[in-house]
Design a protein around this motif. Structure first.
Motif, PDB file in Angstrom:
ATOM      1  N   ALA A 104       0.857  -1.181   0.000  1.00 19.60           N
ATOM      2  CA  ALA A 104       0.000   0.000   0.000  1.00 19.60           C
ATOM      3  C   ALA A 104       0.889   1.225   0.000  1.00 19.60           C
ATOM      4  CB  ALA A 104      -0.902  -0.006   1.226  1.00 19.60           C
ATOM      5  N   SER A 105       0.612   2.154  -0.886  1.00 22.12           N
ATOM      6  CA  SER A 105       1.438   3.357  -0.984  1.00 22.12           C
ATOM      7  C   SER A 105       0.543   4.584  -0.956  1.00 22.12           C
ATOM      8  CB  SER A 105       2.248   3.346  -2.279  1.00 22.12           C
ATOM      9  OG  SER A 105       3.152   2.282  -2.277  1.00 22.12           O
ATOM     10  N   ARG A 106       0.570   5.262   0.167  1.00 23.32           N
ATOM     11  CA  ARG A 106      -0.205   6.485   0.302  1.00 23.32           C
ATOM     12  C   ARG A 106       0.500   7.366   1.323  1.00 23.32           C
ATOM     13  NH1 ARG A 106      -6.312   5.785   1.061  1.00 23.32           N
ATOM     14  NH2 ARG A 106      -6.073   5.475  -1.158  1.00 23.32           N
ATOM     15  N   LEU A 107       0.635   8.620   0.993  1.00 24.03           N
ATOM     16  CA  LEU A 107       1.173   9.587   1.935  1.00 24.03           C
ATOM     17  C   LEU A 107       0.007  10.326   2.571  1.00 24.03           C
ATOM     18  CD1 LEU A 107       4.119  11.126  -0.116  1.00 24.03           C
ATOM     19  CD2 LEU A 107       4.253   9.442   1.714  1.00 24.03           C
ATOM     20  N   VAL A 108       0.068  10.523   3.856  1.00 25.44           N
ATOM     21  CA  VAL A 108      -0.972  11.258   4.565  1.00 25.44           C
ATOM     22  C   VAL A 108      -0.432  12.647   4.867  1.00 25.44           C
ATOM     23  CG1 VAL A 108      -2.423  11.318   6.623  1.00 25.44           C
ATOM     24  CG2 VAL A 108      -1.847   9.121   5.563  1.00 25.44           C
ATOM     25  N   VAL A 109      -1.191  13.673   4.473  1.00 25.14           N
ATOM     26  CA  VAL A 109      -0.778  15.059   4.709  1.00 25.14           C
ATOM     27  C   VAL A 109      -1.823  15.758   5.571  1.00 25.14           C
ATOM     28  CG1 VAL A 109       0.533  15.204   2.560  1.00 25.14           C
ATOM     29  CG2 VAL A 109      -1.847  15.899   2.589  1.00 25.14           C
ATOM     30  N   ARG A 110      -1.413  16.846   6.189  1.00 19.87           N
ATOM     31  CA  ARG A 110      -2.331  17.641   7.004  1.00 19.87           C
ATOM     32  C   ARG A 110      -3.488  18.143   6.159  1.00 19.87           C
ATOM     33  NH1 ARG A 110       2.228  21.225   9.162  1.00 19.87           N
ATOM     34  NH2 ARG A 110       1.655  22.321   7.299  1.00 19.87           N
ATOM     35  N   ASP A 111      -4.631  18.311   6.791  1.00 20.02           N
ATOM     36  CA  ASP A 111      -5.773  18.919   6.109  1.00 20.02           C
ATOM     37  C   ASP A 111      -5.372  20.293   5.593  1.00 20.02           C
ATOM     38  OD1 ASP A 111      -7.410  16.773   6.623  1.00 20.02           O
ATOM     39  OD2 ASP A 111      -8.287  17.658   8.434  1.00 20.02           O
ATOM     40  N   ASN A 112      -5.807  20.609   4.407  1.00 21.99           N
ATOM     41  CA  ASN A 112      -5.567  21.902   3.764  1.00 21.99           C
ATOM     42  C   ASN A 112      -4.106  22.169   3.434  1.00 21.99           C
ATOM     43  OD1 ASN A 112      -8.350  22.533   3.924  1.00 21.99           O
ATOM     44  ND2 ASN A 112      -8.046  23.182   6.042  1.00 21.99           N
ATOM     45  N   TYR A 113      -3.239  21.147   3.505  1.00 21.04           N
ATOM     46  CA  TYR A 113      -1.842  21.336   3.125  1.00 21.04           C
ATOM     47  C   TYR A 113      -1.777  21.373   1.597  1.00 21.04           C
ATOM     48  CZ  TYR A 113       3.208  20.898   2.996  1.00 21.04           C
ATOM     49  OH  TYR A 113       4.535  21.127   2.781  1.00 21.04           O
ATOM     50  N   PRO A 114      -1.146  22.396   1.036  1.00 22.87           N
ATOM     51  CA  PRO A 114      -1.109  22.504  -0.427  1.00 22.87           C
ATOM     52  C   PRO A 114      -0.157  21.473  -1.049  1.00 22.87           C
ATOM     53  CG  PRO A 114       0.202  24.251   0.560  1.00 22.87           C
ATOM     54  CD  PRO A 114      -0.454  23.503   1.694  1.00 22.87           C
ATOM     55  N   VAL A 115      -0.707  20.613  -1.873  1.00 19.83           N
ATOM     56  CA  VAL A 115       0.085  19.604  -2.561  1.00 19.83           C
ATOM     57  C   VAL A 115       0.020  19.911  -4.046  1.00 19.83           C
ATOM     58  CG1 VAL A 115       0.372  17.144  -3.036  1.00 19.83           C
ATOM     59  CG2 VAL A 115      -0.460  17.886  -0.790  1.00 19.83           C
ATOM     60  N   LYS A 116       1.187  20.067  -4.660  1.00 21.29           N
ATOM     61  CA  LYS A 116       1.236  20.415  -6.080  1.00 21.29           C
ATOM     62  C   LYS A 116       0.736  19.262  -6.942  1.00 21.29           C
ATOM     63  CE  LYS A 116       5.105  23.575  -5.588  1.00 21.29           C
ATOM     64  NZ  LYS A 116       6.481  23.874  -5.982  1.00 21.29           N
ATOM     65  N   ASN A 117       0.023  19.605  -7.998  1.00 19.65           N
ATOM     66  CA  ASN A 117      -0.473  18.597  -8.933  1.00 19.65           C
ATOM     67  C   ASN A 117       0.664  17.798  -9.558  1.00 19.65           C
ATOM     68  OD1 ASN A 117      -3.197  19.049  -8.532  1.00 19.65           O
ATOM     69  ND2 ASN A 117      -3.307  20.623 -10.098  1.00 19.65           N
ATOM     70  N   SER A 118       1.789  18.454  -9.815  1.00 15.24           N
ATOM     71  CA  SER A 118       2.927  17.738 -10.409  1.00 15.24           C
ATOM     72  C   SER A 118       3.446  16.658  -9.465  1.00 15.24           C
ATOM     73  CB  SER A 118       4.044  18.720 -10.765  1.00 15.24           C
ATOM     74  OG  SER A 118       4.489  19.417  -9.608  1.00 15.24           O
ATOM     75  N   PHE A 119       3.381  16.904  -8.150  1.00 15.56           N
ATOM     76  CA  PHE A 119       3.802  15.907  -7.171  1.00 15.56           C
ATOM     77  C   PHE A 119       2.806  14.752  -7.130  1.00 15.56           C
ATOM     78  CE2 PHE A 119       4.005  14.437  -2.641  1.00 15.56           C
ATOM     79  CZ  PHE A 119       5.227  13.803  -2.737  1.00 15.56           C
ATOM     80  N   LEU A 120       1.520  15.057  -7.179  1.00 19.97           N
ATOM     81  CA  LEU A 120       0.496  14.005  -7.210  1.00 19.97           C
ATOM     82  C   LEU A 120       0.663  13.117  -8.438  1.00 19.97           C
ATOM     83  CD1 LEU A 120      -2.635  16.072  -6.115  1.00 19.97           C
ATOM     84  CD2 LEU A 120      -1.296  14.461  -4.726  1.00 19.97           C
ATOM     85  N   GLN A 121       0.973  13.740  -9.554  1.00 16.90           N
ATOM     86  CA  GLN A 121       1.175  12.985 -10.798  1.00 16.90           C
ATOM     87  C   GLN A 121       2.417  12.098 -10.687  1.00 16.90           C
ATOM     88  OE1 GLN A 121       1.226  15.446 -14.294  1.00 16.90           O
ATOM     89  NE2 GLN A 121       1.656  13.739 -15.653  1.00 16.90           N
ATOM     90  N   LEU A 122       3.503  12.649 -10.127  1.00 20.57           N
ATOM     91  CA  LEU A 122       4.721  11.867  -9.938  1.00 20.57           C
ATOM     92  C   LEU A 122       4.462  10.658  -9.042  1.00 20.57           C
ATOM     93  CD1 LEU A 122       8.285  13.020  -9.488  1.00 20.57           C
ATOM     94  CD2 LEU A 122       7.318  11.578  -7.718  1.00 20.57           C
ATOM     95  N   LEU A 123       3.727  10.858  -7.942  1.00 25.40           N
ATOM     96  CA  LEU A 123       3.406   9.741  -7.050  1.00 25.40           C
ATOM     97  C   LEU A 123       2.628   8.658  -7.780  1.00 25.40           C
ATOM     98  CD1 LEU A 123       2.351  11.455  -3.706  1.00 25.40           C
ATOM     99  CD2 LEU A 123       4.475  10.251  -4.201  1.00 25.40           C
ATOM    100  N   ALA A 124       1.652   9.077  -8.565  1.00 23.16           N
ATOM    101  CA  ALA A 124       0.825   8.107  -9.292  1.00 23.16           C
ATOM    102  C   ALA A 124       1.635   7.344 -10.333  1.00 23.16           C
ATOM    103  CB  ALA A 124      -0.357   8.817  -9.948  1.00 23.16           C
ATOM    104  N   GLU A 125       2.467   8.056 -11.069  1.00 18.99           N
ATOM    105  CA  GLU A 125       3.216   7.435 -12.166  1.00 18.99           C
ATOM    106  C   GLU A 125       4.393   6.593 -11.671  1.00 18.99           C
ATOM    107  OE1 GLU A 125       4.395  10.510 -14.854  1.00 18.99           O
ATOM    108  OE2 GLU A 125       2.330  10.951 -15.450  1.00 18.99           O
ATOM    109  N   LYS A 126       5.166   7.128 -10.752  1.00 18.45           N
ATOM    110  CA  LYS A 126       6.410   6.452 -10.348  1.00 18.45           C
ATOM    111  C   LYS A 126       6.222   5.471  -9.200  1.00 18.45           C
ATOM    112  CE  LYS A 126       8.694   9.074 -13.199  1.00 18.45           C
ATOM    113  NZ  LYS A 126       8.984   8.602 -14.517  1.00 18.45           N
ATOM    114  N   TYR A 127       5.259   5.745  -8.305  1.00 19.18           N
ATOM    115  CA  TYR A 127       5.101   4.925  -7.106  1.00 19.18           C
ATOM    116  C   TYR A 127       3.750   4.236  -7.021  1.00 19.18           C
ATOM    117  CZ  TYR A 127       9.343   7.123  -5.401  1.00 19.18           C
ATOM    118  OH  TYR A 127      10.641   7.533  -5.258  1.00 19.18           O
ATOM    119  N   GLN A 128       2.878   4.471  -7.985  1.00 17.85           N
ATOM    120  CA  GLN A 128       1.514   3.946  -7.934  1.00 17.85           C
ATOM    121  C   GLN A 128       0.892   4.276  -6.578  1.00 17.85           C
ATOM    122  OE1 GLN A 128       1.926  -0.206  -8.898  1.00 17.85           O
ATOM    123  NE2 GLN A 128       2.721   0.238 -10.928  1.00 17.85           N
ATOM    124  N   ALA A 129       1.065   5.540  -6.182  1.00 19.01           N
ATOM    125  CA  ALA A 129       0.649   5.996  -4.843  1.00 19.01           C
ATOM    126  C   ALA A 129      -0.233   7.228  -4.964  1.00 19.01           C
ATOM    127  CB  ALA A 129       1.878   6.322  -4.010  1.00 19.01           C
TER     128      ALA A 129
END
Length: 124
Positions: A96-121
């Motif tokens: 299982a690959s998921r990062l948990v972040v604080r509520d309302n923490y700004p996460v860049k779309n490019s980082f979300l895409q990288l997680l999905a593509e490289k880590y299936q997370a």
């Protein structure tokens, strides 16, 4: 194995042994230590993929001390391959690959895409 895979295995082994030594020292009076160095290494690798500047330098010195910044970029291309294919050696291996972040923490779309593509997370 490829050179990148060898580098990742070496980095993960170095990280795990250092983590174990630190936890063993900190918990000297306890009976047992239970942790997953692979899970911790993978989570920190995911975070380092989105880091920059001094944060990236600090994470690189802990996770991948023997890799140059140029080599570090290629590591993230190979981590999921190593975890999901080579590490399983023909066995069924799921993680299982998921990062948990604080509520309302700004996460860049490019980082979300990288997680999905490289880590299936994903991020929760």
């Amino acid at each position: 194995m490829t050179k990148q895979t060898d580098d990742i295995v070496d980095a993960a082994t170095y990280f795990a042994s250092g983590l174990f030594k630190s936890l063993e020292h900190a918990n000297r009076d306890k009976n047992a230590i239970v942790f997953s160095p692979l899970s911790i290494f993978t989570a920190l690798s995911m975070i380092s993929a989105g880091a920059s500047n001094s944060n990236l330098q600090q994470m690189q010195s802990i996770l991948f001390p023997n890799l140059s910044p140029a080599d570090l970029k290629s590591v993230h291309d190979h981590v999921s391959h190593w975890l999901l294919k080579e590490l399983s050696l023909g066995a069924s291996f799921k993680m299982a690959s998921r990062l948990v972040v604080r509520d309302n923490y700004p996460v860049k779309n490019s980082f979300l895409q990288l997680l999905a593509e490289k880590y299936q997370a994903s991020v929760a």
